[in-house]
Design an enzyme around this catalytic site. Structure first.
Site, mmCIF file in Angstrom:
data_model
loop_
_atom_site.group_PDB
_atom_site.id
_atom_site.type_symbol
_atom_site.label_atom_id
_atom_site.label_comp_id
_atom_site.label_asym_id
_atom_site.label_seq_id
_atom_site.Cartn_x
_atom_site.Cartn_y
_atom_site.Cartn_z
ATOM 1 N N ARG A 175 0.797 -1.223 0.000
ATOM 2 C CA ARG A 175 0.000 0.000 0.000
ATOM 3 C C ARG A 175 0.829 1.273 0.000
ATOM 4 N NH1 ARG A 175 -3.947 -1.551 4.021
ATOM 5 N NH2 ARG A 175 -2.934 -3.488 3.533
ATOM 6 N N THR A 176 1.931 1.290 0.726
ATOM 7 C CA THR A 176 2.716 2.528 0.765
ATOM 8 C C THR A 176 3.293 2.835 -0.620
ATOM 9 O OG1 THR A 176 3.259 2.145 3.076
ATOM 10 C CG2 THR A 176 4.626 3.715 1.890
ATOM 11 N N LYS B 214 24.869 -7.868 -1.174
ATOM 12 C CA LYS B 214 26.042 -8.487 -1.778
ATOM 13 C C LYS B 214 26.505 -7.743 -3.024
ATOM 14 C CE LYS B 214 24.548 -13.064 -0.212
ATOM 15 N NZ LYS B 214 23.099 -12.933 -0.061
ATOM 16 N N ARG C 88 12.169 3.249 1.162
ATOM 17 C CA ARG C 88 11.832 2.345 2.266
ATOM 18 C C ARG C 88 12.982 1.375 2.425
ATOM 19 N NH1 ARG C 88 6.714 -0.955 3.852
ATOM 20 N NH2 ARG C 88 6.138 1.187 4.338
ATOM 21 N N HIS D 297 7.967 6.283 10.094
ATOM 22 C CA HIS D 297 7.160 6.122 8.890
ATOM 23 C C HIS D 297 6.266 7.362 8.852
ATOM 24 C CE1 HIS D 297 5.008 4.614 5.604
ATOM 25 N NE2 HIS D 297 4.542 3.477 6.068
#
Lengths: 317, 427
Positions: free
Chosen positions: A66-67, A94, A116, A144
């Protein structure tokens, strides 16, 4: 209607790293601007060309539905050019470093970065790597901020002034970025916050954030105007790192049940999603008219439009 | 060679009189206030700087063999000399680890001609795996001065018991990185108010304290010598203080940054990974406890846990960054600012922490400033202001929380093994 909201407030932020850096006035200003964009979303053609000359990259190093969609929709509704980069942190650990990745992307002339990441501090780190405006879409269990802004926006639709309003946040406090941003924002707006959940979910010195702690759900629900349940991270239950004995016991003690709605007729239910039905609350509770969970999602787009607009250079004196 | 205008500080000198010291082929030939340079004699004027027996840092990482991109024995010793240290003891978390005599000898041989004495600390257990003890006696004959598995603490209590019993026969300490990993992982900073605010997993002080409590009890039971590595909490200092009162064979050390910086820096510096190390920066109360422990003698030694990491290793997401900071070059300035300038300890007391105690703990000969003795000297001041900028870093790595900071007091040089090293500030 004009393309831009009218205002005289001098909003002086370059980034949105967290609400810790935003004053009460900054927060109120974002929420005020969001009202304008919320109206746009109800128009037949819910679009404005406010960001048509801007290029935004969404960097998602952690799963998010959703974000990520909410940010992308907000950007597209404002006419921005959008590129998405989604990957898991473990695969990039890596390969190319985050610093190299962001500097390469930035070389393609990017105005804003939405990020994020599982590590607290990544948005702050990015400000040291590139010049673009950085928006935190969740950094580990730290902040957030857009979630807290949309939560406060939603609360304001019920209680226009949050001063003195009583907000309970229930669940896994220790691992929640939503809770930290909400505590910062809500206390700046004068709301009272109680955290409710098992003691093992409470980080040390959490009261220092300006909140009280309860382990009694009934007392908490009797007290609050808003009850915000947080998602229990089910994956943690399998790792031998359990902080409570079973989902069954959690739900018995801390799950919001239909019976609570009758017993305590005043509180409104919120949840940042995704809901574990039958854990944080009974299904009927999530679907009841006391819940504003889907309104939160709609408001999220408007709030993100507002902050993107403000950080794109709109309303700079 | 004539070293002029120096104020000796040692057990026998209070730093009040100014002398000239003549050294030749690594020996002190003459000390006197009226020594004059002979014809053609090399002369250095120190303008009233202090001179003490050479300092020793008993907890550093030289990274060689295995991690030469971070540091080498040569660059690490350059950093040590710049920090005023004429001797170091290096930890065994190399690759291969220092768990056999040949690795011990590889290091001592490589350091043979350097101005700084390098004393390897060898592993307690093979492969630092915590399972079975390594060939301690053989490694000691090869030059190892103590035993430690460094960042991988000996978790198994029976292994620790055996290690303490065996090493007590060799009259050498076990140095344990005191941390109950079950309690501390995946901690990235001190568990406390700041970690809660920043949403970072914390390393609680209790993880350090329960391990120290266990090791003290095992040392008491076995008669072995436990040296508590880089102590960092108030309760930990209390545990050592009580154990010493009971006569248990326990000693300890503190890193300079642990009596200076707090966990608030992680927030203040916006997650700068140069403030991430293990044990983590703790609270102001812990910082105060470190200073109290140094003052009352509970804490024997000042060290650095000099832990170089390459830029690309440290310039990453906070939770991926390795623990550790370099410290050799800044230790004296921090000590001077926090302990001497504040009047907590005088210079003679500080020399206990920098010169005598580390060597006594490791059963090494202690240098003296007297005619006929080996010339093993550190030259330093307490008032010079200087900036520790990138140009002046001698280590191969630059991961320091003090980078670009203005510091007070500087080690201006060392003399050891017949070599004079003068520390010039690069502008």
């Amino acid at each position: 209607m004009s393309e831009k909201p009218e205002t005289s407030y001098d909003f002086n932020q370059k980034h949105l790293l967290g609400l810790a850096d935003y004053s009460r006035e900054d927060i109120l200003h974002v929420l005020e601007q969001a009202k304008y964009f919320r109206e746009i979303l109800d128009r037949p053609v819910p679009k404005v060309p406010t960001l048509r000359d801007k290029t935004i990259v969404n960097l998602f190093y952690e799963n998010s539905t959703r974000t990520r969609l909410s940010f992308e929709l907000a950007q597209k509704r404002m006419g921005a050019d959008v590129v998405n980069f989604s990957t898991s942190s473990s695969s990039t650990k890596k390969g190319e470093s985050l610093k190299d990745t962001i500097r390469n992307i930035s070389s393609m002339k990017i105005d804003m970065v939405v990020v994020r990441h599982e590590s607290p501090g990544v948005p702050h780190f990015l400000t040291r790597c590139v010049d673009a405006a950085i928006l935190n879409a969740g950094d580990g269990a730290h902040e957030h901020p857009t979630q807290a802004l949309l939560d406060m926006f939603t609360m304001q639709t019920i209680y226009p002034d949050l001063k003195g309003k009583k907000v309970a946040i229930i669940g896994d406090i220790a691992h929640s970025r939503v809770v930290r941003s909400n505590i910062i924002g809500l206390t700046k707006l004068g709301a009272k916050v109680v955290l409710c959940g098992p003691k093992t979910f409470m980080p040390v010195f959490v009261e220092d954030l300006g909140v009280e702690v309860s382990h009694n759900l009934d007392e908490t629900l009797a007290w609050c105007d808003i009850a915000m349940a947080l998602r229990i991270q089910l994956e943690r239950q399998d790792e031998g790192t359990e902080l409570f004995p079973s989902l069954r016991e959690y739900h018995e003690r801390f799950g919001i049940k239909l019976s609570h709605l009758d017993e305590y007729p005043d509180f409104t239910i919120m949840h940042p999603g995704p809901v574990n039905r039958g854990v944080e609350m009974e299904s009927e509770v999530a679907d009841s008219d006391r819940a504003v969970i889907l309104d939160q999602v709609t408001n999220g787009v408007a709030v993100r439009m507002a902050i993107l607009y403000l950080l794109s250079g709109g309303n700079r004196v | 060679m004539l070293l002029k205008n120096l104020k000796p500080v040692s057990n026998a000198h209070k730093g009040e009189e100014t002398v000239n010291i003549r050294v030749e082929d690594g020996k002190v030939i003459e000390i006197g206030s009226d020594l004059e340079a002979q014809k053609g004699e090399e002369t250095h004027n120190f303008d009233g700087a202090y001179v003490s027996p050479g300092w020793m840092d008993m907890h550093i990482h030289l990274r060689e063999p295995g991690y030469e991109h971070k540091e080498t024995i040569t660059t690490g010793c350059d950093a040590a000399a710049f920090g005023g240290f004429t001797a170091v003891a290096c930890m065994p978390n190399t690759n291969p680890p220092i768990h056999t005599r040949d690795v011990v000898e590889y290091i001592t041989k490589k350091a043979e001609n350097l101005a700084v004495d390098v004393h390897p600390i060898a592993c307690v257990t093979k492969d630092r795996a915590g399972k079975s003890i390594a060939e301690m006696a053989d490694m000691q004959e090869g030059g190892a001065v103590a035993f430690s598995d460094d960042g991988d603490p000996v978790a198994d209590s029976q292994v620790m018991r055996v290690a303490l019993e065996y090493s007590s026969m060799l009259n050498a300490p076990i140095i344990n990185h005191e941390e109950d990993l079950a309690l501390s992982r995946p901690g990235h900073m001190n568990e406390g108010k700041v970690a809660t605010r920043l949403g970072l997993d914390g390393t609680p002080g209790i993880a350090e304290e329960v391990m120290i409590a266990r090791d003290i009890m095992l040392a008491d039971y076995t008669g072995g010598h436990i040296h508590v590595a880089h102590i960092s909490t108030r309760n930990a200092v209390d545990l050592v203080r009580q154990a010493k009162k009971k006569g248990i064979n326990v000693t300890t050390e503190v890193c300079a940054h642990h009596f200076d910086l707090t966990d608030e820096e992680i927030d203040r510096q916006n997650f700068d990974t140069n403030f991430k190390m293990h044990p983590p920066l703790r609270t102001q109360d812990d910082v105060d406890a470190m200073i109290e422990g140094l003052v009352d003698g509970t804490i024997d030694v000042i060290c650095t846990d000099h832990a170089p990491h390459a830029i690309e290793e440290k310039e990453v997401e906070f939770i991926y960054a390795p623990n550790g900071i370099i410290g050799l070059e800044t230790a004296w300035s921090i000590t001077n600012q926090q302990l001497y300038k504040t009047g907590k300890l005088d210079l003679q007391q500080l020399m206990d922490k920098l010169v005598y105690n580390p060597r006594n703990i490791l059963n090494l000969d202690v240098p003296e400033i007297k005619e006929g003795a080996d010339a093993n000297l550190t030259f330093f001041n307490t008032d010079e202001e200087w900036t520790f900028d990138a140009k002046n870093v001698r280590s191969k790595s630059k991961n320091s929380p003090y980078l670009d900071k203005k510091l007070k007091g500087r080690a201006v040089g060392i003399y050891n093994k017949g070599q004079l090293v003068l520390n010039e500030i690069r502008n």
